[in-house]
Design a protein around this motif. Structure first.
Motif, PDB file in Angstrom:
ATOM      1  N   UNK A  26       0.836  -1.202   0.000  1.00 52.84           N
ATOM      2  CA  UNK A  26       0.000   0.000   0.000  1.00 52.84           C
ATOM      3  C   UNK A  26       0.872   1.254   0.000  1.00 52.84           C
ATOM      4  N   UNK A  27       1.844   1.327   0.894  1.00 53.66           N
ATOM      5  CA  UNK A  27       2.703   2.505   0.990  1.00 53.66           C
ATOM      6  C   UNK A  27       3.514   2.694  -0.292  1.00 53.66           C
ATOM      7  N   UNK A  28       4.022   1.619  -0.814  1.00 56.03           N
ATOM      8  CA  UNK A  28       4.798   1.682  -2.065  1.00 56.03           C
ATOM      9  C   UNK A  28       3.939   2.233  -3.208  1.00 56.03           C
ATOM     10  N   UNK A  29       2.719   1.767  -3.297  1.00 54.61           N
ATOM     11  CA  UNK A  29       1.810   2.200  -4.361  1.00 54.61           C
ATOM     12  C   UNK A  29       1.414   3.661  -4.192  1.00 54.61           C
ATOM     13  N   UNK A  30       1.069   4.062  -2.983  1.00 57.03           N
ATOM     14  CA  UNK A  30       0.640   5.444  -2.743  1.00 57.03           C
ATOM     15  C   UNK A  30       1.806   6.412  -2.962  1.00 57.03           C
TER      16      UNK A  30
END
Length: 120
Positions: free
Chosen positions: A61-65
């Motif tokens: 999630x953090x990588x994508x955001x």
């Protein structure tokens, strides 16, 4: 590879990521637990729901955001404490342009990175 093409592209990418940064890490006030559903402008195919309670899911999630989110998304979906806690691993999973921009803007992230990866 022609550096006259690469350098401008790199600067364009850095500028794009820089323009999305919050002024302070503490502005990142997203959730710290539960499930998060990403909007289509961030993730347009594949998985869209992530569990903050599962480390691999949270990391994805953090990588994508970080890669696709706008400033408003960063503030609403990321939490400063979780970002700092995950940074030593996360910094190796994101693009070097994102990593450079975030570490330049927020030196406290570098303090969380292990010594052998801080210069990577």
């Amino acid at each position: 590879m022609d550096s006259t093409i690469t350098a401008p592209r790199a600067e364009v990418l850095r500028d794009r990521y820089r323009s999305r940064l919050p002024e302070r890490l503490q502005e990142l006030a997203g959730p710290v637990e539960g499930d998060v559903d990403l909007p289509l402008h961030i993730v347009w195919s594949g998985r869209t729901s992530y569990s903050l309670d599962r480390p691999k899911s949270r990391m994805t999630l953090y990588r994508t955001v970080l890669a696709e989110g706008l400033r408003e998304d960063l503030v609403a979906l990321l939490h400063h404490r979780l970002l700092i806690d995950q940074w030593p691993v996360l910094r190796r999973l994101i693009s070097p342009y994102i990593r450079e921009v975030w570490e330049d803007a927020f030196p406290e992230l570098l303090r969380t990175a292990p010594a052998d990866t801080a210069a990577a």
